[in-house]
Design an enzyme around this catalytic site. Sequence first.
Site, mmCIF file in Angstrom:
data_model
loop_
_atom_site.group_PDB
_atom_site.id
_atom_site.type_symbol
_atom_site.label_atom_id
_atom_site.label_comp_id
_atom_site.label_asym_id
_atom_site.label_seq_id
_atom_site.Cartn_x
_atom_site.Cartn_y
_atom_site.Cartn_z
ATOM 1 N N TYR A 77 0.830 -1.216 0.000
ATOM 2 C CA TYR A 77 0.000 0.000 0.000
ATOM 3 C C TYR A 77 0.864 1.265 0.000
ATOM 4 O O TYR A 77 0.477 2.274 -0.593
ATOM 5 C CB TYR A 77 -1.001 -0.010 1.166
ATOM 6 N N ASN A 112 -12.830 4.555 -6.523
ATOM 7 C CA ASN A 112 -11.378 4.762 -6.504
ATOM 8 C C ASN A 112 -10.923 5.349 -5.180
ATOM 9 O O ASN A 112 -11.624 6.163 -4.575
ATOM 10 C CB ASN A 112 -10.954 5.676 -7.653
ATOM 11 N N HIS A 129 -15.157 2.957 -1.561
ATOM 12 C CA HIS A 129 -14.131 2.000 -1.136
ATOM 13 C C HIS A 129 -13.015 2.649 -0.330
ATOM 14 O O HIS A 129 -11.931 2.085 -0.211
ATOM 15 C CB HIS A 129 -13.562 1.271 -2.368
ATOM 16 N N CYS A 140 -9.027 -0.786 16.988
ATOM 17 C CA CYS A 140 -9.969 0.121 17.673
ATOM 18 C C CYS A 140 -10.559 1.161 16.734
ATOM 19 O O CYS A 140 -11.466 1.896 17.109
ATOM 20 C CB CYS A 140 -9.299 0.798 18.873
ATOM 21 N N CYS A 162 -4.247 1.643 21.300
ATOM 22 C CA CYS A 162 -4.459 0.253 21.738
ATOM 23 C C CYS A 162 -3.329 -0.688 21.321
ATOM 24 O O CYS A 162 -3.357 -1.869 21.665
ATOM 25 C CB CYS A 162 -5.793 -0.263 21.203
ATOM 26 N N THR A 200 -15.561 1.256 -15.109
ATOM 27 C CA THR A 200 -15.666 0.173 -14.129
ATOM 28 C C THR A 200 -16.056 -1.114 -14.829
ATOM 29 O O THR A 200 -16.814 -1.101 -15.804
ATOM 30 C CB THR A 200 -16.674 0.508 -12.997
#
Length: 260
Positions: A77, A112, A129, A140, A162, A200
């Site tokens: 990512y 997107n 999305h 959390c 957390c 799409t």
Amino acid sequence: MNSFDRAVSLEDSICEAAAILARARHIACLTGAGISAESGVSTFRDALTGLWSTFDPQRLASQEGFAEDPGFVWRWYMGRLAQVEQAQPNAGHRALAELERRTRTFTLVTQNVDNLHERAGSQDTLHLHGRINTFHCNECGAAYALSDEDRIAGLPPYCIHCGGWVRPSVVWFGEMLPEYALDEATRAAQQCDVMLVVGTSGIVYPAASLPEVALANGATVIDVNPEPNPISEVANYYLCGTGGVILPALMNAIVRVDRG
Ligand code: OAD
């Protein structure tokens, strides 16, 4: 039978679709990865260049994959984030921002995560999305501000509240879509007089149901895509071509309609 089946030329189809868009009071627009392809952002399912032809979505876009190898998911990512940040909006994004400015009610719904619509000047885009440049704790849900160090780290950062892993705020397979965005998108599909669909593959639900909802409520559906797909088969107009070419042509035709 749509414009493609009626064997109307692409030029005539663009003129007919532009006349309908110029008269519309409420236009809803659904975009997918294809609109960003001409900005250099990879799509998911194009046979040779699509991300899912090279990478396994189960490893990269699911809770199971993240639990198995959080570092792999994080690094992937971060690479995509860098690609998206370097990309510039293209003529298709800009044409939609222009269409929004001249339409009484315009609802832009995107699958997107790249924010290129906003960078082209679109307002109030509904993100079905999520967004790749926002982050939250996988445990959390607390929001997290990404640092420069995080971008080059081999593992995701820990949540300061957390201790859970931080993840990008994108929707993974099996996860719920953001409720507000989906509700508003569904409302727009029910109320619009025209739905413009761009780039799409029309196979990921619930996003793919929006053109069906629009059709069922009497709207005209216009699909812009270089490849036939499930939406082009049911759309009233199938404009075969890329977003960067067809959308500016549509806008030019709308301006001509406006001038009479
Ligand atoms: P896909 O990769 O499934 O489909 C991209 C579509 O864009 C295809 O129909 C192409 O023919 C079309 N296309 C390619 N180049 C184009 C161009 N220049 N102009 C217009 N169209 C072009 O992408 P999506 O339909 O957006 O989900 O995929 C839907 C969801 O599947 C994504 O949001 C992602 C993925 O898994 C999540 O991440 C949750």
